[in-house]
Design an enzyme around this catalytic site. Structure first.
Site, short mmCIF file in Angstrom:
data_model
loop_
_atom_site.label_atom_id
_atom_site.label_comp_id
_atom_site.label_asym_id
_atom_site.label_seq_id
_atom_site.Cartn_x
_atom_site.Cartn_y
_atom_site.Cartn_z
N ARG A 46 40.79 -54.04 -30.54
CA ARG A 46 41.31 -55.11 -29.68
C ARG A 46 40.26 -56.16 -29.38
NH1 ARG A 46 45.02 -52.83 -24.86
NH2 ARG A 46 45.13 -55.05 -24.43
N GLU A 221 23.98 -26.40 -26.15
CA GLU A 221 23.46 -27.77 -26.09
C GLU A 221 22.58 -27.88 -24.85
OE1 GLU A 221 26.30 -31.05 -27.41
OE2 GLU A 221 27.67 -29.46 -26.80
N HIS A 245 35.64 -25.88 -33.39
CA HIS A 245 34.41 -25.57 -34.13
C HIS A 245 34.09 -24.07 -34.19
CE1 HIS A 245 34.10 -29.80 -33.68
NE2 HIS A 245 33.47 -29.83 -32.54
N LYS A 345 27.15 -26.50 -22.22
CA LYS A 345 26.32 -27.69 -22.02
C LYS A 345 25.22 -27.32 -21.03
CE LYS A 345 29.32 -30.83 -23.87
NZ LYS A 345 29.05 -31.44 -25.16
C1 BG6 Z 1 31.97 -32.45 -30.42
C2 BG6 Z 1 32.18 -32.23 -28.96
O1 BG6 Z 1 33.14 -32.14 -31.14
O2 BG6 Z 1 30.93 -31.60 -30.88
C3 BG6 Z 1 30.89 -32.50 -28.20
O3 BG6 Z 1 33.20 -33.09 -28.49
C4 BG6 Z 1 29.77 -31.70 -28.76
O4 BG6 Z 1 31.05 -32.22 -26.82
C5 BG6 Z 1 29.69 -31.86 -30.27
O5 BG6 Z 1 28.58 -32.15 -28.15
C6 BG6 Z 1 28.67 -30.93 -30.86
O6 BG6 Z 1 28.49 -31.27 -32.20
P1 BG6 Z 1 27.11 -30.99 -32.93
O7 BG6 Z 1 27.34 -31.42 -34.33
O8 BG6 Z 1 26.07 -31.80 -32.20
O9 BG6 Z 1 26.90 -29.53 -32.79
#
Ligand code: BG6
Length: 496
Positions: A46, A221, A245, A345
């Protein structure tokens, strides 16, 4: 093999994904000569931008995020001439005929044979709309060139919405035109799981309930949700990481050898695992799943924010930023073997790894053997960072007697000099350009994963008494998650 000529059309081109991942990855394909000669990117959004303004912004993204820019400096100027931008409101069906005209004239100019890939890098609320508007303008019609649709996660919010999204997509595009991205499958080390398992004679005979005690998968993370609080509030770790994942990683560990390394063969085996997951009934959720949320902390003098203090987060939020769970795969190979998954996290480090814990020897002969075998032989598959594989086993302590100590055999990808590890998006985009959906998620797998996760979401919604355990930011999550693991084991703490 180079892909056929085409235009990559990105919906949501003024967003972060395009800037950080998509364009830098397309650039990396370009520098490796993996793009066809007749090729262009048409960014849509947009925001009113000219081609030049779009190119300037993308140049910045390439400089920051491309994997090849350091060695290929100078190639970006030529590449940028392949980028175009068209501003329109993608929510408005009446604007699509003009967009189509614009696309077709670009197609004529670039001689791209009416081959289009439509990439939905938009908020999920647009997923059902854009394909419908494209189809209403015959932009799903393959009679004169291929039309493919790439959809970013989240694929739905729960089982019902995932089913409805799949129906909406499949009403407009055939399943083999739909490419659902789970970027974990694009990771080199995730694909290497298949190679480790199925190209080595030594692992596969042991890869079952007779020799494996349990399987552990961690994806940690070390940062909080940052400025994604608004998105994360509605998502939480279960939807954000586990449903997609981590269930995928578990499936690759557990699947049977596919007949061929080709899309349907691999995808069939993934689905079979998802369909064999033992459902966790709503009333048993607290026994099998622990949820947590990071709270403000000060570790070694470093202050870290709590989740409820993050931007866009409700100060009374009960959204989970940590999940640990135990589950079983009810099939011949895995009967009785617990799988443990953990993600969060604001944990102490960033690491994703799979640990295969083998059973101990039936009898302890040596001194020290028993203690070491409490740890058991472990095969640690490090997905990221420090990609590689580690095997832990017992060895004789040199000298008198027969004492045993634990040693490592450790392979690091970084030791392969001059090997360029392509990024996940690079690999996946190239595959879609080649028409290869092997590493994309199929509708039935997505739904099977939701079917498994759905009772957990329902239990959390319907039983407010289920605790959200607080854990200090920068620690390994709530202590109770250790109690999930059977016997005398705990999780492997990669850098405790
Ligand atoms: C994403 C999530 O799909 O994967 C994120 O939305 C996450 O919250 C990320 O941080 C992690 O991906 P990677 O490749 O850094 O392990």
């Amino acid at each position: 093999r180079q892909p056929e000529k085409h235009i990559l059309v990105i919906f949501g081109a003024s967003g972060d994904l395009t800037y950080r991942k998509l364009i830098p990855s397309v650039f990396d394909l370009y520098t490796q000569k993996l793009l066809p000669d007749n090729f262009g990117v048409l960014g849509l959004g947009r925001t009113d931008l000219s081609d030049d303004q779009f190119r300037d912004k993308m140049k910045e993204g390439i400089e920051k995020f491309s994997g090849t820019i350091k060695t290929k400096k100078g190639m970006e100027e030529e590449f940028l001439t392949k980028l175009f931008y068209y501003a329109f409101n993608t929510k408005e069906e009446k604007e699509y005929p003009d967009f189509k005209n614009h696309l077709e004239s670009l197609n004529k100019k670039l001689k791209t044979g009416n081959n289009y890939i439509f990439y939905l890098a938009t908020p999920p609320s647009m997923y059902p709309l854009v394909p419908k508007f494209l189809a209403n303008n015959q932009l799903n019609d393959e009679s004169n060139g291929f039309k493919r649709l790439i959809v970013e996660k989240p694929f739905g919010y729960d089982l019902e919405s995932a089913r409805s999204l799949n129906r909406d997509l499949q009403n407009q595009f055939r399943e083999d035109q739909i490419y659902r991205i789970d970027h974990y499958l694009g990771k080199e080390t995730v694909q290497n799981l298949l190679v480790t398992r199925f190209s080595n004679g030594i692992f596969e005979p042991l890869w079952n309930r007779n020799f494996i005690d349990h399987v552990e998968i961690t994806s940690a993370e070390d940062i909080g949700v940052g400025d994604r609080g608004g998105y994360y509030e509605d998502s939480g770790a279960l939807r954000d990481m586990v449903q997609n994942h981590l269930m995928l990683l578990a499936s690759l560990v557990a699947m049977e050898p596919p007949a061929l390394i080709k899309d349907e063969s691999i995808r069939n085996e993934i689905v079979k695992v998802m369909q064999s997951l033992r459902p966790i009934p709503e009333e048993k959720v607290p026994e099998f799943v622990i949820r947590g949320q990071y709270i403000g902390s000060e570790i070694r003098g470093k202050k870290q924010k709590g989740y409820r203090e993050e931007k866009g987060v409700n100060p009374k939020s009960r959204t989970e930023t940590f999940v640990a769970m135990k589950f079983f795969i009810d099939n011949w190979r895995w009967a009785g073997v617990p799988f443990y998954i953990r993600t969060g996290k604001s944990l102490p480090t960033r690491v994703t790894e799979i640990v295969i814990h083998f059973r101990p020897t039936p009898h302890h002969l040596f001194h020290g053997d028993k203690d070491i075998m409490k740890q058991k032989n472990q095969l640690v598959i490090r997905i990221q960072p420090d990609e590689g594989i580690l095997l832990k086993f017992g060895m004789k302590v040199p000298g008198a007697g027969f004492n045993v100590q634990d040693v490592n055999m450790d392979f690091h990808y970084s030791e392969l000099n001059d090997t360029y590890l392509p990024s996940a998006y690079e690999r996946l985009l190239l595959d879609c350009m080649l028409g290869d959906a092997t590493l994309y998620s199929r509708a039935d797998a997505v739904e099977a994963a939701w079917e498994f996760v759905d009772p957990i979401l329902k239990a959390w919604k319907n039983q407010p008494c289920i605790k959200v355990h607080g854990y200090p930011a920068g620690t390994w999550g709530p202590d109770v998650s250790d109690q999930l693991i059977e016997g005398e084991q705990t999780w492997r703490y990669p850098c405790k």
